[in-house]
Design an enzyme around this catalytic site. Structure first.
Site, short mmCIF file in Angstrom:
data_model
loop_
_atom_site.label_atom_id
_atom_site.label_comp_id
_atom_site.label_asym_id
_atom_site.label_seq_id
_atom_site.Cartn_x
_atom_site.Cartn_y
_atom_site.Cartn_z
CE LYS A 227 86.64 161.75 -54.34
NZ LYS A 227 87.78 162.43 -54.95
CD GLN B 170 83.04 163.97 -67.03
OE1 GLN B 170 83.02 163.54 -65.88
NE2 GLN B 170 82.00 164.53 -67.60
CG ASP C 211 98.99 152.00 -59.60
OD1 ASP C 211 98.27 152.73 -58.87
OD2 ASP C 211 98.87 150.77 -59.67
CE1 TYR D 42 84.47 159.59 -56.15
CE2 TYR D 42 82.20 160.34 -55.98
CZ TYR D 42 83.50 160.54 -56.40
OH TYR D 42 83.82 161.69 -57.09
CB ILE E 115 81.73 167.12 -64.44
CG1 ILE E 115 82.21 167.54 -63.03
CG2 ILE E 115 82.37 167.98 -65.52
CD1 ILE E 115 81.89 168.97 -62.62
N GLY F 47 95.37 160.99 -63.33
CA GLY F 47 94.04 160.79 -63.91
C GLY F 47 93.81 161.66 -65.13
N1 SER Z 1 80.16 162.22 -60.75
C1 SER Z 1 80.38 161.49 -59.53
C2 SER Z 1 79.67 160.20 -59.53
O1 SER Z 1 78.60 160.16 -60.08
C3 SER Z 1 79.97 162.31 -58.35
O2 SER Z 1 80.99 163.14 -58.00
O3 SER Z 1 80.12 159.27 -58.97
#
Ligand code: SER
Length: 325
Positions: free
Chosen positions: A152, A17, A58, A148, A178, A13
């Protein structure tokens, strides 16, 4: 006397960002040729390409990862590949595939090759609406409602399992949103906190997809890089946690961020058009208790809302001006 082997690092990755700036930071620290940046599809920037090796892999296809790991004799991995919260809701199966099956490939290869250390990031998305939202404790309810978030939590547990069961040194932090000026985030709920700066500088107005009083934990990129490097350098014997460190720096509402930007760009106006992303933001904490990270590896952030905003506007202002000239 045996020579200490130089660390050989792989970043997945690396076009993303965090990955892009992490690559630069690690290359400064460990030497350009010892840090192999990888991505899946997106063309890397010239900075990334010209400063050291870059390869396409990948992580959901084990053989593509293994090939590069063998080629460069990798012993340390930063697994920064991920599908974030918004894209994760649009494509939940792909989110699971990348964030979990991809992670499993990384951990398995690392276990088989007895690698030195692996970094696996988690997120505030590991929490959910049943979690206390103010000063969220280290040990608390983990019942996220996004795919997501589900990946996690599962990723934290899987990584901790590899640590205890196979003695693989895996470490990770729960990143807040971030904020950075170098590479745009993609597909996350906290992306508004970056987009607002671009729009404030370019168009003096921004329409935000969450409400004015939405408060989320955020962090500026220099602190994010410091946390990542520091947790990876920490003394293993001092760690009680491994892959789930709460991490905090600043928390603010969009209204407060707007007011801070207006100190530098008085004409700036922000209006609000909340969409489905509001529900995701509302399921996450407002502020985080990061005392375990502070105690176990000396975590301490440097930036607050004021210093971050000033630096973002200076850096981005300079960059965007250069582009339009
Ligand atoms: N920045 C991420 C998101 O908004 C959260 O960890 O999905």
């Amino acid at each position: 006397m045996a020579q200490k082997k130089t660390k050989k690092i792989l970043i997945t990755g690396a076009v993303g960002q965090i990955g892009s700036e992490l690559t630069t930071e690690l290359r400064k620290k460990y030497g350009n040729d010892n840090v192999i940046a990888t991505g899946r599809k997106t063309q890397p920037s010239d900075t990334l390409l010209n400063s050291g090796p870059f390869e396409f892999i990948d992580i959901t296809k084990r053989e593509t990862v293994e090939k590069i790991i063998d080629q460069y004799d990798i012993d340390t991995i930063y697994n920064m590949s991920a599908i974030l919260s918004v894209v994760g809701e649009q494509k939940p199966m792909i989110c699971w595939d990348v964030n979990i099956n991809g992670l499993y490939n990384i951990l398995e290869i690392a276990r088989e090759k007895e690698m030195t250390r692996i970094f696996v990031p988690s997120s505030i998305a590991a929490f959910g609406p049943e979690t206390p939202r103010e000063n969220t404790p280290q040990e608390t309810v983990l019942k996220p409602k996004t795919m997501y978030g589900v990946t996690k939590v599962a990723g934290e547990l899987l990584s901790d399992y590899y640590c205890k069961r196979f003695n693989l040194d895996v470490r990770g932090v729960r990143y807040p949103g971030i904020i950075s000026s170098e590479t745009l985030p993609g597909g996350g709920t906290t992306d508004y906190a970056v987009a607002i700066f671009y729009e404030a500088i370019k168009n003096k107005k921004y329409t935000c997809f969450v409400k004015k009083d939405t408060v989320l934990p955020m962090m500026y990129m220099p602190d994010c890089l410091k946390a990542t490097l520091d947790v990876m350098e920490a003394d293993f014997s001092k760690l009680k946690h491994h892959c789930d460190f709460n991490l905090a720096s600043m928390s603010f509402s969009v209204g407060e961020l707007t007011a801070e930007i207006q100190k530098h760009i008085p004409e700036f106006k922000c209006d609000y058009k909340p969409d489905f992303r509001q529900a995701i933001a509302d399921s996450w904490p407002k502020s985080i208790d990061d005392s375990a990270a502070r105690k176990e590896w000396g975590w301490k952030p440097s930036y607050n809302l004021q210093t971050m905003t000033k630096d973002m506007i200076e850096k981005l202002g300079e960059r965007l001006q250069k582009v339009t000239l």
